[in-house]
Motif scaffolding. Structure first.
Motif, mmCIF file in Angstrom:
data_model
loop_
_atom_site.group_PDB
_atom_site.id
_atom_site.type_symbol
_atom_site.label_atom_id
_atom_site.label_comp_id
_atom_site.label_asym_id
_atom_site.label_seq_id
_atom_site.Cartn_x
_atom_site.Cartn_y
_atom_site.Cartn_z
ATOM 1 N N VAL A 1 0.836 -1.204 0.000
ATOM 2 C CA VAL A 1 0.000 0.000 0.000
ATOM 3 C C VAL A 1 0.870 1.253 0.000
ATOM 4 C CG1 VAL A 1 -1.642 1.338 1.385
ATOM 5 C CG2 VAL A 1 -2.000 -1.108 1.060
ATOM 6 N N VAL A 2 1.929 1.262 0.796
ATOM 7 C CA VAL A 2 2.817 2.425 0.854
ATOM 8 C C VAL A 2 3.526 2.630 -0.485
ATOM 9 C CG1 VAL A 2 4.983 3.250 1.871
ATOM 10 C CG2 VAL A 2 3.136 2.496 3.337
ATOM 11 N N LEU A 3 3.952 1.558 -1.123
ATOM 12 C CA LEU A 3 4.598 1.703 -2.431
ATOM 13 C C LEU A 3 3.639 2.298 -3.456
ATOM 14 C CD1 LEU A 3 6.694 -1.573 -2.669
ATOM 15 C CD2 LEU A 3 7.524 0.761 -2.310
ATOM 16 N N LEU A 4 2.383 1.915 -3.383
ATOM 17 C CA LEU A 4 1.365 2.491 -4.266
ATOM 18 C C LEU A 4 1.196 3.988 -4.001
ATOM 19 C CD1 LEU A 4 -1.663 0.161 -4.802
ATOM 20 C CD2 LEU A 4 -1.100 2.110 -6.202
ATOM 21 N N ILE A 5 1.095 4.343 -2.744
ATOM 22 C CA ILE A 5 0.944 5.757 -2.372
ATOM 23 C C ILE A 5 2.163 6.556 -2.825
ATOM 24 C CG2 ILE A 5 0.805 7.351 -0.412
ATOM 25 C CD1 ILE A 5 -0.883 5.195 1.029
ATOM 26 N N GLU A 6 3.356 5.989 -2.622
ATOM 27 C CA GLU A 6 4.589 6.685 -3.010
ATOM 28 C C GLU A 6 4.658 6.899 -4.519
ATOM 29 O OE1 GLU A 6 7.130 8.180 -1.243
ATOM 30 O OE2 GLU A 6 5.639 7.907 0.337
ATOM 31 N N ALA A 7 4.156 5.953 -5.278
ATOM 32 C CA ALA A 7 4.144 6.128 -6.737
ATOM 33 C C ALA A 7 3.318 7.349 -7.116
ATOM 34 C CB ALA A 7 3.584 4.868 -7.406
ATOM 35 N N PHE A 8 2.170 7.535 -6.461
ATOM 36 C CA PHE A 8 1.335 8.706 -6.735
ATOM 37 C C PHE A 8 2.002 9.988 -6.254
ATOM 38 C CE2 PHE A 8 -2.270 5.610 -6.924
ATOM 39 C CZ PHE A 8 -2.629 5.878 -8.238
ATOM 40 N N VAL A 9 2.681 9.916 -5.111
ATOM 41 C CA VAL A 9 3.346 11.101 -4.565
ATOM 42 C C VAL A 9 4.415 11.613 -5.530
ATOM 43 C CG1 VAL A 9 4.923 11.880 -2.735
ATOM 44 C CG2 VAL A 9 2.870 10.596 -2.145
ATOM 45 N N PHE A 10 5.148 10.700 -6.161
ATOM 46 C CA PHE A 10 6.221 11.115 -7.049
ATOM 47 C C PHE A 10 5.775 11.287 -8.498
ATOM 48 C CE2 PHE A 10 8.813 9.918 -3.449
ATOM 49 C CZ PHE A 10 9.787 10.910 -3.472
ATOM 50 N N GLY A 11 4.460 11.377 -8.722
ATOM 51 C CA GLY A 11 3.962 11.804 -10.010
ATOM 52 C C GLY A 11 3.494 10.727 -10.965
ATOM 53 N N ALA A 12 3.394 9.524 -10.539
ATOM 54 C CA ALA A 12 2.876 8.490 -11.440
ATOM 55 C C ALA A 12 1.391 8.755 -11.681
ATOM 56 C CB ALA A 12 3.066 7.110 -10.826
ATOM 57 N N LYS A 13 0.982 8.561 -12.895
ATOM 58 C CA LYS A 13 -0.428 8.766 -13.237
ATOM 59 C C LYS A 13 -1.173 7.447 -13.072
ATOM 60 C CE LYS A 13 0.386 12.468 -16.488
ATOM 61 N NZ LYS A 13 1.757 12.512 -16.923
ATOM 62 N N PHE A 14 -2.457 7.567 -12.861
ATOM 63 C CA PHE A 14 -3.278 6.377 -12.672
ATOM 64 C C PHE A 14 -3.217 5.465 -13.896
ATOM 65 C CE2 PHE A 14 -7.306 4.082 -13.009
ATOM 66 C CZ PHE A 14 -7.267 3.363 -11.818
ATOM 67 N N GLU A 15 -3.210 6.052 -15.077
ATOM 68 C CA GLU A 15 -3.177 5.265 -16.313
ATOM 69 C C GLU A 15 -1.894 4.435 -16.408
ATOM 70 O OE1 GLU A 15 -3.631 8.734 -16.476
ATOM 71 O OE2 GLU A 15 -5.813 8.545 -16.465
#
Length: 182
Positions: free
Chosen positions: A59-73
């Protein structure tokens, strides 16, 4: 330069990781408290804590991906590919996953514990034994003749089981010592 560019993301990451540690501590404390109250052994407690830690880490890795700019797509493409591969692999090992899932269910809702003498009502292979250990995949059952039987967790939840005697492991060891001395 790096610190200035990613200052906000690093602050959010710190908050996320501190939150992870707090949630992990609370869940581990709760699981340990519930397990001790129900008389569950330490090996099973450690196993459940490991499952919780891995889940929180994902879950934290998922959140971190969004924090550093990964898009949902972008994440959707990656996860759909990963889940397709995992789905194929899981289909191949569904029996193992069934035993792990049963082990988790048994951790939270299982009326028997290590040391109890039980009878499993299986028409092909009825078993009367003492629960020696409860693991992630199977139970270790000690038969009256001293043989060790491993019994899959998923079958344990599917079969009717009768409690013959609580805490019978002490009686079993005394009987074996007495019979071997004669």
């Amino acid at each position: 330069m790096f610190m200035q560019t990613y200052q906000n993301q690093l602050i959010i990451s710190g908050i996320v990781f501190l939150s992870l540690l707090l949630v992990r501590y609370i869940t581990h404390y709760t699981v340990t408290k519930v397990a001790k109250k129900n008389g569950i052994n330490d090996a099973r407690i450690k196993l459940m804590r490991r499952y919780i830690t891995v889940t929180l880490l994902v879950v934290v890795l998922l959140i971190e991906a969004f924090v550093f700019g990964a898009k949902f797509e972008d994440l959707a493409v990656v996860f759909s590919s990963v889940f397709a591969i995992i789905g194929i692999a899981l289909f191949a090992i569904w029996s193992i996953l069934s035993n792990i899932t049963s082990g988790i269910i048994m951790f939270f809702n299982f009326p028997y514990k290590v040391g109890d003498k039980i009878e499993i009502h299986d028409k092909d292979f009825p078993i009367r034994a003492i629960i020696e250990d409860i693991r992630a995949f199977q139970l270790h059952l000690r038969l009256e003749n001293g043989d060790l039987v491993t019994y899959p967790n998923n079958l344990m939840l599917q079969k009717a089981v009768t409690l013959i005697e609580k805490d019978a492991i002490e009686d079993f060891s005394v009987d074996n010592e007495g019979s071997s001395a004669v």
